[in-house]
Scaffold this motif. Structure first.
Motif, PDB file in Angstrom:
ATOM      1  N   GLY A 395       0.788  -1.225   0.000  1.00 24.49           N
ATOM      2  CA  GLY A 395       0.000   0.000   0.000  1.00 24.49           C
ATOM      3  C   GLY A 395       0.817   1.271   0.000  1.00 24.49           C
ATOM      4  N   LEU A 396       2.089   1.195  -0.401  1.00 29.40           N
ATOM      5  CA  LEU A 396       2.959   2.371  -0.279  1.00 29.40           C
ATOM      6  C   LEU A 396       2.472   3.537  -1.137  1.00 29.40           C
ATOM      7  CD1 LEU A 396       5.342   2.854  -2.770  1.00 29.40           C
ATOM      8  CD2 LEU A 396       5.912   0.566  -1.990  1.00 29.40           C
ATOM      9  N   TYR A 397       1.924   3.273  -2.319  1.00 30.70           N
ATOM     10  CA  TYR A 397       1.475   4.381  -3.172  1.00 30.70           C
ATOM     11  C   TYR A 397       0.198   5.015  -2.632  1.00 30.70           C
ATOM     12  CZ  TYR A 397       5.030   2.647  -6.331  1.00 30.70           C
ATOM     13  OH  TYR A 397       6.240   2.257  -6.850  1.00 30.70           O
ATOM     14  N   PHE A 398      -0.678   4.181  -2.060  1.00 28.65           N
ATOM     15  CA  PHE A 398      -1.859   4.766  -1.423  1.00 28.65           C
ATOM     16  C   PHE A 398      -1.436   5.638  -0.250  1.00 28.65           C
ATOM     17  CE2 PHE A 398      -4.950   4.960   1.953  1.00 28.65           C
ATOM     18  CZ  PHE A 398      -6.064   5.440   1.293  1.00 28.65           C
ATOM     19  N   GLY A 399      -0.516   5.134   0.563  1.00 31.69           N
ATOM     20  CA  GLY A 399      -0.071   5.888   1.733  1.00 31.69           C
ATOM     21  C   GLY A 399       0.504   7.236   1.359  1.00 31.69           C
ATOM     22  N   GLN A 400       1.345   7.268   0.345  1.00 35.68           N
ATOM     23  CA  GLN A 400       1.949   8.531  -0.079  1.00 35.68           C
ATOM     24  C   GLN A 400       0.893   9.475  -0.656  1.00 35.68           C
ATOM     25  OE1 GLN A 400       6.118   8.090  -1.906  1.00 35.68           O
ATOM     26  NE2 GLN A 400       5.344   5.987  -1.976  1.00 35.68           N
ATOM     27  N   MET A 401      -0.074   8.923  -1.364  1.00 33.81           N
ATOM     28  CA  MET A 401      -1.159   9.729  -1.919  1.00 33.81           C
ATOM     29  C   MET A 401      -1.969  10.375  -0.797  1.00 33.81           C
ATOM     30  SD  MET A 401      -4.287   8.347  -4.322  1.00 33.81           S
ATOM     31  CE  MET A 401      -5.098   7.478  -2.975  1.00 33.81           C
ATOM     32  N   GLU A 402      -2.319   9.609   0.213  1.00 28.96           N
ATOM     33  CA  GLU A 402      -3.091  10.124   1.334  1.00 28.96           C
ATOM     34  C   GLU A 402      -2.307  11.187   2.093  1.00 28.96           C
ATOM     35  OE1 GLU A 402      -5.382   8.383   5.285  1.00 28.96           O
ATOM     36  OE2 GLU A 402      -3.561   7.393   4.575  1.00 28.96           O
ATOM     37  N   ILE A 403      -1.055  10.890   2.393  1.00 24.68           N
ATOM     38  CA  ILE A 403      -0.219  11.814   3.166  1.00 24.68           C
ATOM     39  C   ILE A 403      -0.040  13.136   2.430  1.00 24.68           C
ATOM     40  CG2 ILE A 403       2.150  12.199   3.971  1.00 24.68           C
ATOM     41  CD1 ILE A 403       2.184   9.100   4.519  1.00 24.68           C
ATOM     42  N   LYS A 404       0.284  13.077   1.153  1.00 21.21           N
ATOM     43  CA  LYS A 404       0.507  14.310   0.386  1.00 21.21           C
ATOM     44  C   LYS A 404      -0.776  15.136   0.286  1.00 21.21           C
ATOM     45  CE  LYS A 404       4.441  12.994  -2.507  1.00 21.21           C
ATOM     46  NZ  LYS A 404       4.924  12.815  -3.896  1.00 21.21           N
ATOM     47  N   THR A 405      -1.897  14.472   0.118  1.00 17.61           N
ATOM     48  CA  THR A 405      -3.169  15.192   0.007  1.00 17.61           C
ATOM     49  C   THR A 405      -3.483  15.928   1.301  1.00 17.61           C
ATOM     50  OG1 THR A 405      -4.009  13.570  -1.590  1.00 17.61           O
ATOM     51  CG2 THR A 405      -5.626  14.971  -0.492  1.00 17.61           C
ATOM     52  N   ILE A 406      -3.355  15.248   2.423  1.00 18.12           N
ATOM     53  CA  ILE A 406      -3.649  15.879   3.721  1.00 18.12           C
ATOM     54  C   ILE A 406      -2.670  17.005   4.013  1.00 18.12           C
ATOM     55  CG2 ILE A 406      -3.696  15.493   6.214  1.00 18.12           C
ATOM     56  CD1 ILE A 406      -4.774  12.666   5.616  1.00 18.12           C
ATOM     57  N   MET A 407      -1.375  16.762   3.802  1.00 14.15           N
ATOM     58  CA  MET A 407      -0.378  17.788   4.095  1.00 14.15           C
ATOM     59  C   MET A 407      -0.502  18.979   3.139  1.00 14.15           C
ATOM     60  SD  MET A 407       1.018  16.636   6.787  1.00 14.15           S
ATOM     61  CE  MET A 407       2.290  17.891   6.990  1.00 14.15           C
ATOM     62  N   HIS A 408      -0.927  18.741   1.921  1.00 14.95           N
ATOM     63  CA  HIS A 408      -1.172  19.821   0.959  1.00 14.95           C
ATOM     64  C   HIS A 408      -2.223  20.781   1.501  1.00 14.95           C
ATOM     65  CE1 HIS A 408      -1.764  21.774  -2.942  1.00 14.95           C
ATOM     66  NE2 HIS A 408      -3.060  21.506  -2.858  1.00 14.95           N
ATOM     67  N   HIS A 409      -3.318  20.241   2.014  1.00 15.11           N
ATOM     68  CA  HIS A 409      -4.383  21.083   2.574  1.00 15.11           C
ATOM     69  C   HIS A 409      -3.933  21.769   3.865  1.00 15.11           C
ATOM     70  CE1 HIS A 409      -7.794  20.269  -0.092  1.00 15.11           C
ATOM     71  NE2 HIS A 409      -7.278  19.059  -0.238  1.00 15.11           N
ATOM     72  N   LEU A 410      -3.186  21.054   4.686  1.00 14.50           N
ATOM     73  CA  LEU A 410      -2.704  21.659   5.932  1.00 14.50           C
ATOM     74  C   LEU A 410      -1.782  22.840   5.633  1.00 14.50           C
ATOM     75  CD1 LEU A 410      -2.772  21.326   9.044  1.00 14.50           C
ATOM     76  CD2 LEU A 410      -0.685  19.956   8.832  1.00 14.50           C
ATOM     77  N   LEU A 411      -0.900  22.684   4.677  1.00  9.91           N
ATOM     78  CA  LEU A 411       0.027  23.759   4.320  1.00  9.91           C
ATOM     79  C   LEU A 411      -0.702  24.965   3.740  1.00  9.91           C
ATOM     80  CD1 LEU A 411       2.813  21.536   2.737  1.00  9.91           C
ATOM     81  CD2 LEU A 411       3.198  23.150   4.617  1.00  9.91           C
TER      82      LEU A 411
END
Length: 445
Positions: A395-411
């Motif tokens: 699930g590494l690609y899903f994990g990176q997709m989720e993390i980047k999406t959340i951190m994008h909005h947080l930033l």
């Protein structure tokens, strides 16, 4: 004379693994308190490969990228995942894909991969985006414990994207608590179901998770929907093989745990590093503002600054700090004799601080992943936050997709900081988490 794990065969050129005579449980406690200092001391005293006996089990720690490559690639099939991981988490994550080996593992992984194809990931992205956007609009400000916020958010994402369900808060909290208790049970010192103990809580929580999934499986079998739960209920291999209800439940419990725990730990480390190094928070935010709030799937690869912060955070604190294996026949690691039945531990938490491959390894430096330096490429197993070989995280690609999406909005929407003298206090007793849940000051932009 230094004690050894077992004498190497007299007719071989192999060395015997040096072994500590100290109490194994006390050694494990020392390691959990200070894994980096403990590793350095062990390597100075014994070298990169050494053993100890704990809970009646002989355990060898094989440090370094070259040992990691040999064990994780497992070309002569001398090591198995199942017996090693099952010792720690088997009763709680029974027959998850990480606990299977060889032909059985290949069979299950082949079916599971249908849930992580690019097409499936884009579907998850479509489900993920509006949920994250909505949640981030009401992200708390002021004094916030980021680890707790991230954990709640990633569990909600996993429940909706992987299960296609939106649970009432009380039920979601119950599921979350069950996952926490099953993970922590794996490192219990008392490995018996004594009432109130970690092992007992883990077994109780496994039953809660099983009851939850079995209660929903009939509906998922009846109708095909885009979520992982449904995909696994309907997935077929090219030969027409499918998962039983038991297979589906086992895989869902394991994947759901892995999906939200590892993402939570990674985002916590990213947020901490960007709070301690605000120049990197500013750089990542400036790039995030070049894109719309609603990311396209293909935009993820363009967020290269956030990607470097992600990779460096994974280097400094991989969510899964070690990879255990069991030797299923007499073998060797980097010239050391490993007898059959030995547990072998690949410590990526400390491998990621190896000065042979990483400049100033204790210093947060995302530029080390840039094309001009590419320190992670110096050896293919120098940087292994997702493991390696046939058991590399599915699930590494899903994990990176989720993390980047959340951190994008947080930033884009918020700034956060910690006091200049703050150092995150880590608990390494199970998966690496902050003891204080990472308190930060959050301000809306």
């Amino acid at each position: 004379m230094t004690a050894v794990l077992a004498q190497a065969p007299a007719d071989s050129d192999l060395r015997s693994v040096p072994q500590s005579n100290r109490n194994g449980v006390l050694e494990v406690m020392r390691m959990r308190r200070d894994p980096f200092g403990y590793s350095e001391q062990r390597q100075v005293q014994y070298g990169p490969t050494s053993a100890l006996t704990v809970f009646g089990i002989n355990m060898v720690t094989a440090s370094g990228a070259r040992a990691a490559e040999q064990v994780l690639m497992n070309k002569d099939k001398a090591f198995e995942n199942g017996p090693a991981w099952s010792y720690f988490i088997g009763p709680f994550f029974n027959r998850g894909v990480m606990l299977l080996d060889f032909d059985e593992h290949r069979h299950h992984r082949h079916i599971l991969q249908q849930a992580f194809t690019p097409r499936a990931l884009k579907g998850y992205m479509d489900e993920l985006q509006p949920m994250v956007e909505k949640r981030m609009q009401r992200f708390p400000t002021g004094d916030v414990k980021l680890f707790s916020e991230f954990k709640e958010l990633t569990l909600d994402v996993a429940l909706e994207v992987f299960l296609g369900l939106e649970l009432p808060k009380a039920e979601a909290d119950k599921i979350n608590k069950a996952f926490i208790e099953t993970v922590r049970a794996g490192v219990a010192y008392v490995r018996k179901p004594l009432p109130g103990g970690r092992w007992w809580k883990g077994l109780r929580s496994r039953k809660i998770l099983e009851e939850f999934f079995y209660a929903n499986i009939a509906a998922k079998r009846a109708t095909q929907t885009p979520d992982l739960f449904s995909v696994l209920c309907h997935a077929e291999s090219e030969e027409g093989h499918t998962f039983t209800d038991e297979d589906v439940v086992n895989h869902m419990i394991f994947v759901l745990m892995a999906a939200h725990d590892t993402s939570t730990i990674t985002m916590t480390q990213m947020a901490y590093r960007m709070a301690k190094s605000p120049q990197w928070q500013d750089k990542a935010r400036a790039q995030a503002l070049e894109f719309d709030a609603h990311l396209a799937y293909d935009d993820l690869a363009k967020l290269d600054i956030l990607d470097s912060v992600l990779k460096e955070s994974l280097r400094m604190c991989p969510p899964v700090p070690a990879q255990p294996r069991m030797a299923v026949k007499d073998t060797e690691i980097q010239g050391y004799f490993i007898p059959k039945g030995t547990f072998v531990n690949i410590p990526q938490l400390t491998n990621h601080r190896d000065p042979e491959f990483f400049t100033n390894p204790d210093f947060f430096d995302p530029e080390r992943f840039g094309p001009d330096r590419a320190e992670d490429k110096a050896h293919r197993f120098a940087w292994t936050p997702f493991g390696g070989g046939v058991h590399k995280c599915i699930g590494l690609y899903f994990g990176q997709m989720e993390i980047k999406t959340i951190m994008h909005h947080l930033l884009r929407g918020y700034e956060w900081s910690v006091p200049a003298d703050y150092e995150i206090p880590m608990d390494y007793s199970a998966l690496p988490v902050p003891k204080d849940k990472l308190p930060v000051m959050v301000r809306r932009r």
